[in-house]
Write a protein that holds these residues in place. Structure first.
Motif, PDB file in Angstrom:
ATOM      1  N   HIS A 162       0.826  -1.219   0.000  1.00  0.00           N
ATOM      2  CA  HIS A 162       0.000   0.000   0.000  1.00  0.00           C
ATOM      3  C   HIS A 162       0.862   1.273   0.000  1.00  0.00           C
ATOM      4  CE1 HIS A 162      -3.249  -2.835   0.722  1.00  0.00           C
ATOM      5  NE2 HIS A 162      -2.447  -3.389   1.614  1.00  0.00           N
ATOM      6  N   GLU A 177      -2.314   0.196   7.819  1.00  0.00           N
ATOM      7  CA  GLU A 177      -1.453  -0.858   7.294  1.00  0.00           C
ATOM      8  C   GLU A 177      -0.260  -0.270   6.541  1.00  0.00           C
ATOM      9  OE1 GLU A 177      -3.415  -3.586   4.632  1.00  0.00           O
ATOM     10  OE2 GLU A 177      -1.590  -4.717   4.247  1.00  0.00           O
ATOM     11  N   HIS A 231       2.708  -7.097   4.239  1.00  0.00           N
ATOM     12  CA  HIS A 231       1.357  -6.599   4.517  1.00  0.00           C
ATOM     13  C   HIS A 231       0.972  -6.901   5.953  1.00  0.00           C
ATOM     14  CE1 HIS A 231      -0.162  -5.631   0.373  1.00  0.00           C
ATOM     15  NE2 HIS A 231       0.983  -6.240   0.094  1.00  0.00           N
ATOM     16  N   VAL A 232      -0.097  -6.238   6.401  1.00  0.00           N
ATOM     17  CA  VAL A 232      -0.679  -6.551   7.701  1.00  0.00           C
ATOM     18  C   VAL A 232      -2.135  -6.894   7.434  1.00  0.00           C
ATOM     19  CG1 VAL A 232      -0.953  -5.821  10.078  1.00  0.00           C
ATOM     20  CG2 VAL A 232       0.865  -4.816   8.694  1.00  0.00           C
TER      21      VAL A 232
ATOM     22  N   HIS B 176      -5.261  -6.345  -2.792  1.00  0.00           N
ATOM     23  CA  HIS B 176      -4.691  -7.676  -2.596  1.00  0.00           C
ATOM     24  C   HIS B 176      -5.067  -8.668  -3.694  1.00  0.00           C
ATOM     25  CE1 HIS B 176      -4.853  -5.893   1.562  1.00  0.00           C
ATOM     26  NE2 HIS B 176      -3.573  -6.195   1.449  1.00  0.00           N
TER      27      HIS B 176
HETATM   28 ZN   LIG Z   1      -2.253  -5.275   2.520  1.00  0.00          ZN
END
Ligand SMILES: [Zn+2]
Lengths: 378, 192
Positions: A162, A177, A231-232, B176
């Motif tokens: 992101h 995030e 990522h989280v 994602h």
């Molecule tokens: Zn993510």
């Protein structure tokens, strides 16, 4: 963070943003800090003492101990990171007048030491080489330099998920995030740069938008050896917890393989009738399925990283997972996406906000990565 | 001259009728949608009797584990597969009746749904499915596979599901999972 829990949501957001900002930027300027960490390598154990001001020190070996004396005109705040080591049994601190002493307690007296300093930030490094037969002490960086002189240099591409307008998941306390992925990604890059003679590339090092296609393009343009997207996680379940490591699912690549097969079968006619724009389209399609060739290695990389994260979080192995992640499809090297923990879980969010945990996570990912690179060295 | 024109017209008409017959018959093997439609339409014209309710199975995420869970529901059968598929999505949008979690933002509307002869269902949602979506990989996976599994499980001719938003293709819901390729159902993420 806890007391803002019942406050006005906007306030919690402002405070956690501030907290995160502080934890991402280095330690407060007016307070000196010593961060002690340890890591095992193939032939030695490394103790690193990091500070925010230049260190004046002496290192001395005595029997099974190493004494590291650090002179101090004003008190330090000491931060120790937990460690597991084959050779170092314990690390102890004592404070004298105008100095601090770190005592490294090892398994036995048969070892030699090598200590040196590096800057930015100031660090004192003590490498401990156990004497096993007549193995000459060579540092890991030397070994890599000599073994891959003629080949492309190792390149690690780290992708903090992101950024910019794409905030990603958001925690209960307002943590974003995109901020955590950057903090952890930068720490991972720092560790990799300190310990390896490799080219380390970040797909972003600030709060900016980077398209998913550009991220894989950065990996491919740098001839990446590995690609790690950080990522989280976020879930509808409040109780969802723990790390997960993904590689691309076969479905996604099957689809691409079918498109390729179609192109191959029709390539003659295509070549003859091709228009300039179509040529671009075909290049893009071929680029799209780049990951197909690396699925086996990617699954191994995922496993190595997941093992380390399970050790860190104390989670049982939930196994690595496969999913059609957009960012992985076009990457032409072993590639994984690490969900370090759940931001939708307030307990994990609180841990993720601490610099200590961010560093531990980065360290765990690095350990998994290092194992993968060792097992796959040419 | 007029007679000749009429003849041509008549033969053209005959040709067209033959074509339609061939098309319908071929449809019986290649495309599953058409015969279903025809038989249902006939049923409708024959009687006004209430239809037997049909039991479908919806897939919802649960608070207790990371799996999808089955929830049975009775619906009134619809006249076409696409119509049936729409009902399944509307039921999914209305949320669980057994306390499972809602995988789709409640503001989301179903804009359109159609099924191709190759068995790909195109499901077009309003943009709230993306704008109001809880971000995170796991959340995206729950949303996508509750839709994909619910459709594929109940309507066997659906082999793949393509998710559209606001009438067009989008890259992801929240950065994602890839929405630019159709999804096949995954049943090993369903609780036994
Ligand atoms: Zn993510």
């Amino acid at each position: 963070m806890y007391k803002f829990r019942r406050g006005i949501p906007k306030w919690t957001a402002v405070f956690s943003a501030l907290f995160l900002f502080l934890s991402i930027s280095s330690a407060p300027q007016n307070q000196s800090i010593l961060i002690i960490s340890e890591q095992d390598y193939e032939k030695y154990s490394r103790v690193t003492i990091q500070s925010d001001r230049p260190l004046s020190s002496s290192v001395e070996k005595s029997d099974a101990f190493v004494f590291v004396k650090i002179r101090a005109n004003s008190p330090f705040r000491i931060q120790r990171e937990s460690f597991r080591s084959r050779f170092i049994k314990s690390l102890g601190w004592s404070q004298g007048s105008g100095s601090y002493t770190l005592t490294i307690n090892t398994e036995n007296e048969n070892f030699s030491i090598d200590s040196f300093k590096i800057q930015n930030p100031p660090r004192l490094i003590i490498d401990i080489y156990p004497n096993r037969g007549q193995i000459p002490p060579t540092s890991e960086t030397d070994r890599i330099r000599t073994s891959s002189q003629t080949l492309d240099p190792e390149c690690i591409v780290i992708d903090p998920g992101h950024g910019g307008l794409e905030i990603g998941a958001r925690g209960k306390f307002g943590t974003l995030e995109k901020d955590l992925t950057l903090a952890i990604g930068m720490k991972l890059a720092e560790i990799a740069r300190q310990t390896r003679a490799s080219n380390v590339v970040l797909t972003r090092d600030g709060d900016v938008d980077v398209s998913l296609e550009d991220r894989s393009a950065i990996a491919n343009n740098n001839k990446a050896t590995v690609f790690i997207s950080i990522h989280v996680n976020g879930s509808y379940r409040k109780g969802a917890a723990g790390p997960e490591t993904y590689f691309l699912s076969k479905d996604a690549t099957d689809e691409e393989a079918r498109r390729l097969a179609f192109l191959e079968n029709n390539s003659e006619t295509l070549e003859n009738n091709i228009q300039a724009e179509d040529e671009d389209l075909i290049k893009m399609i071929l680029w799209d399925m780049a990951q197909t060739a690396y699925l086996k290695q990617s699954s191994q990389l995922a496993e190595d990283i997941q093992d380390e994260l399970n050790l860190l979080w104390g989670t049982r192995n939930r196994g690595i997972k496969q999913a059609p992640f957009k960012v992985l499809t076009g990457v032409a090297c072993p590639a994984v996406l690490v969900e370090v923990a759940f931001l939708s879980n307030p307990q994990e969010e609180r841990k993720l906000l601490t610099e200590e945990y961010q560093r531990k996570i980065a360290q765990a990912i690095y350990q998994g990565l290092a194992k993968f690179l060792r097992d796959n060295s040419r | 001259m007029d007679k000749k024109k009429l003849m041509i017209l008549a033969s053209l008409l005959l040709f067209l009728v033959v074509l339609v017959i061939i098309y319908v018959n071929l449809g019986g093997t290649a495309g599953p949608e058409r015969p279903q439609f025809i038989s249902s339409a006939q049923d409708e014209s024959q009687s006004e009797e209430p239809k037997e309710p049909l039991t479908i199975i919806l897939f919802f995420p649960s608070e207790h584990d990371s799996l999808l869970h089955r929830e049975e529901r009775d619906i009134i059968p619809e006249s076409s597969l696409a119509q049936q598929a729409k009902i399944i999505i509307l039921e999914l949008l209305s949320g669980s009746q057994q306390g499972f979690l809602s995988p789709i933002p409640p503001e989301t509307r179903l804009r359109e749904l159609y099924i191709t002869r190759e068995g790909v269902a195109y499901v077009d949602f309003s943009r709230e499915i993306m704008d109001k979506h809880l971000s995170g990989s796991s959340a995206e996976m729950s949303t996508i596979y509750s839709i994909v599994n619910s459709l594929s499980y109940n309507i066997k001719p659906i082999k793949k599901v393509f998710i559209l938003i606001d009438g067009g293709e989008k890259k992801t819901l929240g950065g994602h999972i890839d929405l630019t390729s159709p999804f096949q159902p995954i049943y090993d993420i369903v609780a036994k």
